[in-house]
Write a protein that holds these residues in place. Structure first.
Motif, PDB file in Angstrom:
ATOM      1  N   ILE A  90      52.782  49.148  46.864  1.00 28.54           N
ATOM      2  CA  ILE A  90      52.477  50.034  47.993  1.00 28.54           C
ATOM      3  C   ILE A  90      52.445  49.253  49.300  1.00 28.54           C
ATOM      4  O   ILE A  90      52.976  49.708  50.332  1.00 28.54           O
ATOM      5  N   GLU A  91      51.837  48.085  49.273  1.00 26.39           N
ATOM      6  CA  GLU A  91      51.747  47.277  50.485  1.00 26.39           C
ATOM      7  C   GLU A  91      53.138  46.872  50.983  1.00 26.39           C
ATOM      8  O   GLU A  91      53.435  46.954  52.188  1.00 26.39           O
ATOM      9  N   ALA A  92      54.004  46.466  50.055  1.00 29.00           N
ATOM     10  CA  ALA A  92      55.360  46.057  50.437  1.00 29.00           C
ATOM     11  C   ALA A  92      56.158  47.239  50.975  1.00 29.00           C
ATOM     12  O   ALA A  92      56.882  47.109  51.974  1.00 29.00           O
ATOM     13  N   THR A  94      54.986  50.002  52.336  1.00 31.96           N
ATOM     14  CA  THR A  94      54.428  50.426  53.618  1.00 31.96           C
ATOM     15  C   THR A  94      54.950  49.554  54.755  1.00 31.96           C
ATOM     16  O   THR A  94      55.301  50.051  55.832  1.00 31.96           O
ATOM     17  N   GLU A  95      55.045  48.274  54.511  1.00 33.53           N
ATOM     18  CA  GLU A  95      55.578  47.350  55.518  1.00 33.53           C
ATOM     19  C   GLU A  95      57.062  47.619  55.775  1.00 33.53           C
ATOM     20  O   GLU A  95      57.511  47.681  56.916  1.00 33.53           O
ATOM     21  N   LEU A  96      57.820  47.838  54.702  1.00 33.39           N
ATOM     22  CA  LEU A  96      59.255  48.097  54.847  1.00 33.39           C
ATOM     23  C   LEU A  96      59.530  49.401  55.580  1.00 33.39           C
ATOM     24  O   LEU A  96      60.513  49.512  56.327  1.00 33.39           O
ATOM     25  N   ALA A  97      58.688  50.398  55.357  1.00 29.46           N
ATOM     26  CA  ALA A  97      58.902  51.719  55.946  1.00 29.46           C
ATOM     27  C   ALA A  97      58.912  51.691  57.469  1.00 29.46           C
ATOM     28  O   ALA A  97      59.429  52.610  58.107  1.00 29.46           O
ATOM     29  N   MET A 102      64.101  54.713  53.170  1.00 24.70           N
ATOM     30  CA  MET A 102      64.042  54.355  51.760  1.00 24.70           C
ATOM     31  C   MET A 102      64.208  55.574  50.858  1.00 24.70           C
ATOM     32  O   MET A 102      63.852  56.695  51.226  1.00 24.70           O
ATOM     33  N   ALA A 103      64.735  55.325  49.653  1.00 26.67           N
ATOM     34  CA  ALA A 103      64.883  56.368  48.644  1.00 26.67           C
ATOM     35  C   ALA A 103      64.783  55.732  47.268  1.00 26.67           C
ATOM     36  O   ALA A 103      64.922  54.509  47.116  1.00 26.67           O
ATOM     37  N   ILE A 104      64.559  56.567  46.277  1.00 22.00           N
ATOM     38  CA  ILE A 104      64.523  56.124  44.875  1.00 22.00           C
ATOM     39  C   ILE A 104      65.734  56.697  44.158  1.00 22.00           C
ATOM     40  O   ILE A 104      66.035  57.886  44.287  1.00 22.00           O
ATOM     41  N   VAL A 105      66.411  55.836  43.399  1.00 21.62           N
ATOM     42  CA  VAL A 105      67.573  56.242  42.606  1.00 21.62           C
ATOM     43  C   VAL A 105      67.312  55.772  41.181  1.00 21.62           C
ATOM     44  O   VAL A 105      67.409  54.579  40.878  1.00 21.62           O
ATOM     45  N   THR A 106      66.980  56.691  40.301  1.00 25.46           N
ATOM     46  CA  THR A 106      66.505  56.330  38.968  1.00 25.46           C
ATOM     47  C   THR A 106      67.248  57.073  37.872  1.00 25.46           C
ATOM     48  O   THR A 106      67.749  58.177  38.083  1.00 25.46           O
ATOM     49  N   THR A 107      67.296  56.457  36.699  1.00 23.01           N
ATOM     50  CA  THR A 107      67.839  57.136  35.518  1.00 23.01           C
ATOM     51  C   THR A 107      66.751  57.896  34.765  1.00 23.01           C
ATOM     52  O   THR A 107      67.024  58.524  33.740  1.00 23.01           O
ATOM     53  N   ALA A 108      65.526  57.841  35.272  1.00 19.37           N
ATOM     54  CA  ALA A 108      64.431  58.581  34.641  1.00 19.37           C
ATOM     55  C   ALA A 108      64.681  60.079  34.728  1.00 19.37           C
ATOM     56  O   ALA A 108      65.205  60.585  35.725  1.00 19.37           O
ATOM     57  N   ILE A 122      53.690  56.407  46.147  1.00 23.56           N
ATOM     58  CA  ILE A 122      54.989  55.782  46.368  1.00 23.56           C
ATOM     59  C   ILE A 122      56.001  56.750  46.960  1.00 23.56           C
ATOM     60  O   ILE A 122      56.704  56.432  47.920  1.00 23.56           O
ATOM     61  N   THR A 123      56.095  57.944  46.401  1.00 25.27           N
ATOM     62  CA  THR A 123      57.117  58.883  46.866  1.00 25.27           C
ATOM     63  C   THR A 123      56.858  59.378  48.280  1.00 25.27           C
ATOM     64  O   THR A 123      57.779  59.861  48.945  1.00 25.27           O
ATOM     65  N   ASP A 124      55.623  59.253  48.769  1.00 24.48           N
ATOM     66  CA  ASP A 124      55.316  59.662  50.138  1.00 24.48           C
ATOM     67  C   ASP A 124      56.078  58.808  51.153  1.00 24.48           C
ATOM     68  O   ASP A 124      56.295  59.241  52.291  1.00 24.48           O
TER      69      ASP A 124
END
Length: 229
Positions: A90-92, A94-97, A102-108, A122-124
């Protein structure tokens, strides 16, 4: 400087790789098959699931379909009860944002992803999420990451993928996107020779996305000593 960061989910944002393996191992044990972990990891790198091992021993499709559902139930049980946090994520993020989109690309699958992130922040921090139901061909095919680029209307050179598996790395490379592989003990033995960067934690991404034009020496500096990736 990179303007877009595309994150894999399992093993990168949450520590779920081992639990997914254990769920499959448990489901196959019920039909008398001991899951070969080394083969599982090799197959995983090629986008092949545990059911290839089941078919190779003569287990029929009806049984496989039944145990697939059992595996999914076990996995969701682990997601509800086991600790899957990765320290510092979360800390990393938040700093990157403050600097990138950013986006998530998952096979889940969507059901698993929603369970994982039901009570997490995280998704926020993400503009969108692509789960397995959102594209036709899974990693290591480039489609998942190419789809994300289209969503962002972004060029390959402006993006960075963050992965923990050779399957995800191959997907990023095939899509023409630089990839940072983050250390994960479960997948550490896979082949990451094509990675642009190899990092120990997401905290190291800040220097990568801001610099964007590292020299070879700087890139080597970002590769943590002692991590077998």
């Amino acid at each position: 400087m990179k303007r877009y960061v595309l994150f894999d989910n399992d093993g990168v944002l949450v520590d779920t790789e081992g639990w997914y393996y254990q769920a499959g191992e448990r489901a196959l044990a019920e039909v008398g098959l001991t899951l070969d972990k080394d083969r599982y990891l090799r197959d995983m790198g090629r986008g092949i699931g545990i059911w290839a091992q089941a078919r190779a021993t003569g287990i029929d499709e009806q049984t496989i379909e039944r145990q697939r559902k059992v595996r999914d139930e076990y996995y969701q049980e682990y997601l509800r009860t086991e600790a899957i946090e990765i320290e510092g994520v979360i800390e990393a993020l938040t700093e990157l944002a403050e600097h990138v989109r950013m986006a998530i690309v998952t096979t889940a699958k969507r059901a698993d992803f929603e369970l994982i992130h039901e009570h997490r922040q995280i998704t926020d921090l993400m503009e969108f999420v692509l789960v397995r139901e959102d594209y036709e061909r899974a990693k290591p095919h480039p489609e998942p990451y190419l789809t994300a680029l289209r969503y962002f209307r972004a060029a390959e050179a402006d993006a960075l993928v963050v992965e923990d598996s050779s399957r995800g790395l191959r997907s990023a490379v095939a899509a023409g996107i630089d990839c940072a592989v983050v250390y994960n003990e479960f997948t550490a033995g896979q082949d990451f020779a094509q990675a642009t960067y190899r990092i120990g934690s997401l905290a190291e991404l800040h220097a990568i996305v801001l610099a964007g034009q590292e020299t070879t020496a700087e890139a080597d500096r970002l590769r943590p000593q002692g991590h077998p990736v």
